[in-house]
Scaffold this active site. Structure first.
Site, PDB file in Angstrom:
ATOM      1  N   SER A 193     -18.030 -17.307 -45.165  1.00 18.17           N
ATOM      2  CA  SER A 193     -17.617 -17.055 -43.789  1.00 18.17           C
ATOM      3  C   SER A 193     -16.924 -18.278 -43.195  1.00 18.17           C
ATOM      4  O   SER A 193     -15.903 -18.725 -43.707  1.00 18.17           O
ATOM      5  CB  SER A 193     -18.841 -16.626 -42.959  1.00 18.17           C
ATOM      6  OG  SER A 193     -18.461 -16.209 -41.669  1.00 18.17           O
ATOM      7  N   ASP A 347     -16.284  -5.284 -43.711  1.00 18.81           N
ATOM      8  CA  ASP A 347     -16.166  -6.590 -43.066  1.00 18.81           C
ATOM      9  C   ASP A 347     -14.847  -6.645 -42.305  1.00 18.81           C
ATOM     10  O   ASP A 347     -13.784  -6.387 -42.880  1.00 18.81           O
ATOM     11  CB  ASP A 347     -16.218  -7.690 -44.137  1.00 18.81           C
ATOM     12  CG  ASP A 347     -16.048  -9.089 -43.573  1.00 18.81           C
ATOM     13  OD1 ASP A 347     -16.085  -9.262 -42.343  1.00 18.81           O
ATOM     14  OD2 ASP A 347     -15.890 -10.020 -44.390  1.00 18.81           O
ATOM     15  N   HIS A 377     -20.229  -8.271 -43.984  1.00 17.50           N
ATOM     16  CA  HIS A 377     -20.141  -9.695 -43.686  1.00 17.50           C
ATOM     17  C   HIS A 377     -21.537 -10.302 -43.505  1.00 17.50           C
ATOM     18  O   HIS A 377     -22.342  -9.803 -42.732  1.00 17.50           O
ATOM     19  CB  HIS A 377     -19.317  -9.928 -42.415  1.00 17.50           C
ATOM     20  CG  HIS A 377     -18.896 -11.346 -42.242  1.00 17.50           C
ATOM     21  ND1 HIS A 377     -17.712 -11.837 -42.754  1.00 17.50           N
ATOM     22  CD2 HIS A 377     -19.501 -12.408 -41.653  1.00 17.50           C
ATOM     23  CE1 HIS A 377     -17.615 -13.121 -42.465  1.00 17.50           C
ATOM     24  NE2 HIS A 377     -18.691 -13.493 -41.804  1.00 17.50           N
TER      25      HIS A 377
END
EC number: 3.1.1.-
Length: 407
Positions: A193, A347, A377
């Site tokens: 991320s 995501d 995610h």
């Protein structure tokens, strides 16, 4: 006195129950869980817990008790760490930057791969503790030395402080590989991320450093790679799917980059940048760069609205390659090392990975791509969450281990 205390306690309980019910109702009214996501009930429970922590953090922030990021980080770091007997963990600092070093316990004379890991969390949450299990497993299963970097983050530190902290820590590590038994020809930068964005930036920043060992590979796990276009197919299709919903994306962007929240609609419509900027970067950001199969479900091409000059003056930092590594120039991207990219279908940031993959491949950089069809995610973080564990997290870890072993 006791009556007053009981009244206060009862009021606190009722208020807490009300907050919990509000979070649950909000979840069911605003969040979409596709049937194809593995273990949808688990995901609902995980997201409700996540939202409950965020909501209490916001309440404490309004009451001026502490900021939301401080509350969230306090809560996430409460569980005790679990140590693997086969991994030696050492805590120390590079100057003021805290790091954790993970080394396989079995001593050998051979040099091992080195992995510098930057945790995710949007610069809001995440820590050395939250990613301890991931780093420990990565160390043990890939037989590598792992250095996890505890960069500074919100509320006190905004962009580009986290990136600079990680760059400084990485340079320290590269200058002392012998001390850690790391092979200078097999150093990998890795992140998930927000940490994936940092890994991409660090890699780009180090391509012109002949005084340092060259980075052998980069691993980008559902990384945030550009902050220009928030109308890609995945943003449109997945913006209401946890854990990265549209509201949290806005909070992350506006807090980290210090934007006024009043520009949310302007940015959504693409009116924060001039037409010539969109034209310049269309070759890298345009939807034609995304495979057709990812545009079949709920995507509508929307023209960018005329530029709002006031917004542009405030948000033009999104054009900084330290903020949007996907738009770095060809002469930098072409020098990048072998890359492993992990993307998740559910995501909102999925297309960041697809666009960067294409850029790298077009410039001759070898790319290994793993797409998790049932992933969302933040799923890697569930690897140590017992009953909230998702099998997809183990597949991601296995892919990373195989990639490192193959270097």
């Amino acid at each position: 006195m006791w009556d007053l205390a009981l009244i206060f306690l009862a009021a606190a309980c009722v208020f807490s129950l009300g907050v919990t019910l509000w979070v649950i109702c909000s979840h069911f009214f605003t969040v979409h869980i596709p049937a194809a996501v593995g273990h949808p009930v688990k995901l609902r429970v995980l997201h409700c817990i996540f939202q409950l922590l965020l909501t209490w953090g916001m309440i404490f922030e309004k009451l001026r008790i502490c900021s939301m990021p401080q509350f969230f980080c306090f809560m996430q770091d409460l569980p005790p760490l679990k140590y693997d007997p086969d991994v030696v963990v050492t805590d120390f600092r590079f100057g003021t930057i805290p790091v954790k070093l993970y080394q396989p316990k079995a001593s050998t004379c051979t040099l091992k791969p080195g992995i510098v890991y930057y945790h995710g969390g949007g610069g809001v949450m995440g820590s050395l503790k939250t990613h301890h299990g991931i780093c420990s497993r990565l160390c043990k299963e890939s037989d590598s030395v792992v250095l996890a970097v505890g960069y500074r983050k919100l509320p006190k530190h905004k962009f580009p402080v986290p990136v600079r902290d990680c760059l400084v820590a990485t340079i320290h590590f590269l200058k002392s590989l012998d001390a850690y038994g790391v092979d200078p020809a097999r150093v990998v930068v890795c992140g998930d991320s927000f940490g994936g964005a940092i890994a991409a930036v660090v890699c780009q920043q180090l391509v012109d450093r002949p005084d340092l060992p060259r980075i052998r590979a980069q691993i980008l796990i559902y990384a945030i790679l550009q902050a220009l276009d928030l109308q890609t197919p995945s943003f449109q299709q997945r913006k209401n799917i946890p854990l990265l919903t549209w509201s949290f994306i806005c909070y992350f962007f506006f807090q980290n980059l210090d934007f006024s929240s009043s520009w949310q609609e302007v940015i959504m419509k693409g009116a924060h940048l001039p037409a010539e900027v969109w034209e310049k970067y269309r070759k890298w950001l345009g939807p034609e760069n995304i495979p057709e199969r990812f545009k079949e479900r709920g995507y509508q091409l929307k023209p960018h609205e005329p530029m709002n000059e006031a917004a542009y003056l405030e948000v033009s930092v999104v054009l900084d390659v330290m903020c949007s590594p996907l738009i770095a120039e060809d002469d930098i991207v072409s020098q990048l090392p072998e890359t492993c990219i992990v993307s998740c279908e559910y995501d909102a940031l999925r297309d960041n990975s697809l666009l960067y993959k294409k850029r790298l491949e077009d410039l001759g950089v070898p790319v290994t791509w793993h797409h998790m069809e049932d992933g969302f995610h933040g799923v890697l973080r569930t690897i140590d969450m017992s009953f909230l564990h998702f099998p997809c997290s183990m597949r991601i870890l296995s892919a990373l281990v195989q990639f490192v072993k193959g270097l």
